[in-house]
Design an enzyme around this catalytic site. Structure first.
Site, PDB file in Angstrom:
ATOM      1  N   GLU A  30      50.950  24.120  43.009  1.00 15.02           N
ATOM      2  CA  GLU A  30      51.026  25.140  42.186  1.00 15.02           C
ATOM      3  C   GLU A  30      53.200  25.199  42.878  1.00 15.02           C
ATOM      4  OE1 GLU A  30      49.323  28.566  41.041  1.00 15.02           O
ATOM      5  OE2 GLU A  30      50.998  30.056  41.786  1.00 15.02           O
ATOM      6  N   TYR A  62      53.898  31.373  35.140  1.00 13.93           N
ATOM      7  CA  TYR A  62      54.137  32.730  34.041  1.00 13.93           C
ATOM      8  C   TYR A  62      54.459  33.237  34.971  1.00 13.93           C
ATOM      9  CZ  TYR A  62      54.160  32.556  29.002  1.00 13.93           C
ATOM     10  OH  TYR A  62      54.580  32.461  27.056  1.00 13.93           O
ATOM     11  N   ARG A 120      45.310  37.636  32.611  1.00 19.95           N
ATOM     12  CA  ARG A 120      45.915  38.671  31.685  1.00 19.95           C
ATOM     13  C   ARG A 120      46.724  38.512  31.925  1.00 19.95           C
ATOM     14  NH1 ARG A 120      43.444  44.256  31.140  1.00 19.95           N
ATOM     15  NH2 ARG A 120      44.858  44.960  33.109  1.00 19.95           N
ATOM     16  N   ASP A 122      50.197  40.217  34.917  1.00 12.10           N
ATOM     17  CA  ASP A 122      50.926  41.806  35.106  1.00 12.10           C
ATOM     18  C   ASP A 122      51.851  42.230  34.537  1.00 12.10           C
ATOM     19  OD1 ASP A 122      48.479  41.795  37.536  1.00 12.10           O
ATOM     20  OD2 ASP A 122      50.593  40.533  39.013  1.00 12.10           O
ATOM     21  N   HIS A 165      39.930  41.473  41.548  1.00 13.79           N
ATOM     22  CA  HIS A 165      40.675  42.077  41.237  1.00 13.79           C
ATOM     23  C   HIS A 165      41.398  43.915  41.377  1.00 13.79           C
ATOM     24  CE1 HIS A 165      44.275  42.913  38.116  1.00 13.79           C
ATOM     25  NE2 HIS A 165      44.150  41.599  37.706  1.00 13.79           N
ATOM     26  N   ASP A 174      34.154  43.855  39.051  1.00 18.16           N
ATOM     27  CA  ASP A 174      34.824  42.184  39.605  1.00 18.16           C
ATOM     28  C   ASP A 174      34.087  41.184  39.024  1.00 18.16           C
ATOM     29  OD1 ASP A 174      37.727  41.509  39.856  1.00 18.16           O
ATOM     30  OD2 ASP A 174      37.239  40.234  41.933  1.00 18.16           O
ATOM     31  N   LYS A 181      34.793  35.739  31.950  1.00 18.18           N
ATOM     32  CA  LYS A 181      36.032  35.039  31.376  1.00 18.18           C
ATOM     33  C   LYS A 181      35.562  33.615  31.089  1.00 18.18           C
ATOM     34  CE  LYS A 181      38.852  36.094  34.550  1.00 18.18           C
ATOM     35  NZ  LYS A 181      39.527  36.616  35.287  1.00 18.18           N
ATOM     36  N   GLN A 192      43.351  33.563  44.355  1.00 18.15           N
ATOM     37  CA  GLN A 192      44.902  34.566  44.307  1.00 18.15           C
ATOM     38  C   GLN A 192      44.258  33.674  45.864  1.00 18.15           C
ATOM     39  OE1 GLN A 192      47.341  35.590  44.389  1.00 18.15           O
ATOM     40  NE2 GLN A 192      47.755  36.782  42.166  1.00 18.15           N
TER      41      GLN A 192
END
Length: 303
Positions: A30, A62, A120, A122, A165, A174, A181, A192
């Protein structure tokens, strides 16, 4: 074709979802979009140094609030056209109307990119601040997944949170949100940062118990400096494992020892995860190649 977007031709790029379900563990890296010319040079140096390792795919993050939207798309397009790597673009819903999201999806499709990680996102400036939906946007990650899937032949991934989350009230909620999703059309998930294999395994077990079968890749980042620990807590909202933090505290005054411990811990973590049958390892590089290469050379050759 829905939404009037250019079709992503079957076979234009492999589907990451299919690669992950193919059997052998995947290995992926990544990167984040650079904000300066020096950062751009660092990114492409890391990409060129990691390319010979032939990762299964690479992903481009992103910026919060869509702050790196154009750079994310530009880097993804360049990887798709100038390297042998398979790129996946991250896409977030923050501060974007549906029309803007369709535009980004269309640009990716036009470059032949068919793999997208839908998150989604931050709020800009303060990841823990109030999340406010764009008046003409989407509210949840599952809505973004549906938007991407109706746009063409995309393979869509979503984020997973081993601890939970930060905005989820509890573990049960969660897990429910994650399952929703996935059922909206996600092919795979990436967590994460994971520093303790047990955190990942508990996530996998509770998702399976809830009826979910979406493959989940653990995100791994070697701790090469103490600032990494604080950064990981800010990004994930999860506390760094206390026992591991104590080990780093004992060598805090020795930068070389901190780095060596981080590499050793990442090696051990990846080995345990692979022994537990994870579908792959997703390395978070922070646009640097050296630590990732060291861990890869230790664990990648085992598969």
């Amino acid at each position: 074709m829905a939404l009037g977007l250019p079709s992503v031709l079957p076979g234009s790029q492999p589907s990451i979802g299919e690669l992950i379900r193919d059997g052998a563990p995947t290995f992926s890296f990544e990167f984040f979009p650079p904000k300066t010319p020096a950062g751009d040079r660092l990114l492409w140096q890391a990409i060129r140094e990691l390319e010979p390792l032939r990762p299964s795919f690479v992903s481009i993050t992103y910026g919060a609030g869509g702050t790196t939207r154009d750079t994310t798309v530009d880097v993804t397009e360049r990887i798709a056209t100038e390297t042998t790597l398979l790129p996946m673009a991250h896409l977030t819903a923050v501060n974007h109307s549906v029309a803007e999201l369709r535009n980004v999806i269309g640009r990716l499709a036009g470059a032949g990119v068919r793999n997208v990680l839908a998150v989604r996102g931050d709020p800009p400036g303060d990841p823990t601040g109030e999340w406010i939906a764009h008046p003409h946007g989407v509210r949840y990650a599952e809505d973004l997944v549906r938007l991407i899937r109706t746009a063409g032949d995309f393979s869509v991934g979503v984020a997973a949170f081993p601890y939970k989350h930060p905005r989820s009230p509890d573990i049960a909620s969660d897990t429910e949100y994650f399952i929703r999703k996935c059922r909206a059309g996600a092919d795979f998930a990436i967590t994460q940062m994971v520093f303790d294999a047990e955190d990942y395994l508990r996530l996998r077990d509770r998702v399976a118990a809830a009826g979910g079968d979406t493959p989940i890749l653990p995100g791994v980042m070697p701790v090469t400096k103490l600032a990494t620990i604080e950064r990981s807590e800010q990004l994930s909202g999860a506390p760094f494992p206390s026992a591991l933090a104590a080990q780093f505290a004992r060598v805090a005054d020795d930068e070389a020892a901190v780095r060596q411990l981080g590499i050793e811990q990442a090696n051990q973590l990846c080995t345990r995860l692979l022994d537990e049958g994870v579908p792959g390892i997703h390395f978070i590089t922070m646009n640097r190649s050296t630590a990732t290469r060291e861990v890869w050379l230790n664990v990648g050759t085992r598969v």
